[in-house]
Design an enzyme around this catalytic site. Structure first.
Site, short mmCIF file in Angstrom:
data_model
loop_
_atom_site.label_atom_id
_atom_site.label_comp_id
_atom_site.label_asym_id
_atom_site.label_seq_id
_atom_site.Cartn_x
_atom_site.Cartn_y
_atom_site.Cartn_z
CD GLU A 46 -2.99 -0.75 -0.13
OE1 GLU A 46 -3.03 0.38 -0.66
OE2 GLU A 46 -3.65 -1.70 -0.57
CE1 TYR A 129 -6.81 3.12 -0.13
CE2 TYR A 129 -4.41 3.11 0.06
CZ TYR A 129 -5.58 2.55 -0.42
OH TYR A 129 -5.53 1.42 -1.18
CG ASP A 147 -7.48 4.05 -3.95
OD1 ASP A 147 -8.69 4.02 -4.25
OD2 ASP A 147 -6.66 3.23 -4.41
#
Ligand code: SF4
Length: 371
Positions: A46, A129, A147
């Site tokens: 991520e 996020y 996102d």
């Protein structure tokens, strides 16, 4: 005007999950059906995927994981080694934060990532996020990971008229409302996949979309009008000079940038300031040492997040034994591959010296965007 509240059919998460079960992308950091997701891999991917494409991340991820297979290994590594493994991926503040976060996970949590969005948010470099994505994907918490892909899908589903970034809280609330109690991790990945493969910025493949029927933008033929965005002023072009100095023992003069700010902690050849009104004809005044400077033809262009840059390259050869100025060092040319050189500096060195041993062009040969 039609608003989300006036809609009759709400998108059903079950339709999306059924689509995901058939069409999910096979990604190296993603657990296969029946496997348990590894929080370290989820977190690492991520962070790498922020502002970078899946295609560009894959080889970096695999190399990085080989070098630092666990959060403990990453925490124990010297920061220079982490920066060097990250070089070329751009957005170098992420690499510094990555290392700080790994240390915090080891020191505060005994090497185990905390399992809730709220606890993850307290770690360095983990924003809203990433906290939600890791909590959902690795720990199946019903968290809404929003996102750019998710913003696009949701703003189209509900025809969100407010422009980004102001629309973020509304889009988040609409996404939270969609997250199912069952399989929230798969749901998060399913929306990401939908945004990446079907609900693309241009020409979305609505005919293949599991949410085609409740999608309000599709109903009006207005898919590409969403998400609405505030117009950005293009970043102003900056110019500067870079100085490549080759000593007779085949070494190059380098320095390390300050730890904070643009390309913090990375290696570079000495450069002038980068300014909109920089005069390349005066560049020799900024040279770090006395030498017979040769201004090379052409310029090196690079696009950073907030501005494009043009560097004029000056080249000089100096005799063996020439000392390095304060806070600079000579690096043998064959050892350049061990330096944490960002993409722009690799371009500068290639411009002056030709292809460098062990250095690579940006993924896909495109300019690397970096902070
Ligand atoms: S129907 Fe089209 S615009 Fe709507 S969510 Fe699906 S792909 Fe996106």
């Amino acid at each position: 005007m039609l608003t989300p509240a006036s809609r009759v059919t709400k998108p059903d998460p079950a339709d999306l999950l059924a689509w995901y079960d058939r069409h999910r992308r096979d990604l190296p950091w993603r657990a296969r059906p029946g496997e348990t997701a590894d929080p370290y891999r989820v977190w690492l991917s991520e962070i790498m995927l922020q502002q970078t494409t899946v295609v560009a991340v894959k080889p970096f991820y695999l190399r990085f994981l080989e070098r630092f297979p666990t959060v403990d290994a990453l925490a124990e590594a010297p920061v220079d080694a982490v920066m060097q493994a990250w070089a070329g991926l751009g957005y170098y503040s992420r690499a510094r934060n990555l290392h700080a976060c790994a240390k915090a996970v080891v020191e505060r949590h005994g090497g185990h990532f905390p399992s809730t969005e709220a606890e993850l948010l307290k770690l360095p470099g983990i924003g809203a996020y990433t906290a939600a994505a890791v909590a959902a994907i690795a720990f199946d918490e019903a968290a809404a990971a929003v996102d750019g892909n998710v913003e696009r899908v949701v703003s189209r589903l509900f025809t969100v008229e407010e422009a980004l970034p102001k629309a973020k809280p509304l889009i988040r609330a609409l996404t939270e409302d969609l997250v199912p109690a069952d399989r929230p991790g798969d749901f998060a990945q399913a929306v990401m996949d939908l945004g990446a493969t079907i609900c693309t910025p241009k020409r979305p493949a609505c005919a293949l979309c599991p949410w085609m029927s409740p999608c309000w933008a599709r109903a009006q033929g207005m898919q590409e009008a969403y998400p609405k965005k505030q117009k950005k002023e293009a970043g102003q072009l900056r110019r500067g000079a870079a100085f490549v100095i080759l000593r007779a023992d085949d070494s190059i003069l380098l320095r390390t940038r300050p730890p904070q700010g643009l390309l913090g902690g990375m290696a570079e050849t000495p450069t002038s300031a980068w300014e909109p009104d920089y005069q390349p004809s005066q560049a020799v005044l900024d040279a770090p040492i006395e030498a017979r400077w040769q201004r090379l033809p052409g310029v090196v262009r690079h696009v950073f997040t907030h501005f494009p840059l043009e560097l004029t390259v000056l080249f000089a050869k100096v005799p063996k034994g020439t000392p390095s100025p304060d806070e600079m060092r000579w690096t043998p040319r064959r050892a350049l591959q061990d330096e944490a050189l960002p993409g722009v500096m690799k371009k500068v060195l290639s411009h002056a010296l030709g292809d460098l041993p062990g250095t690579k062009k940006a993924p896909g040969g495109k300019p690397v965007k970096s902070d």
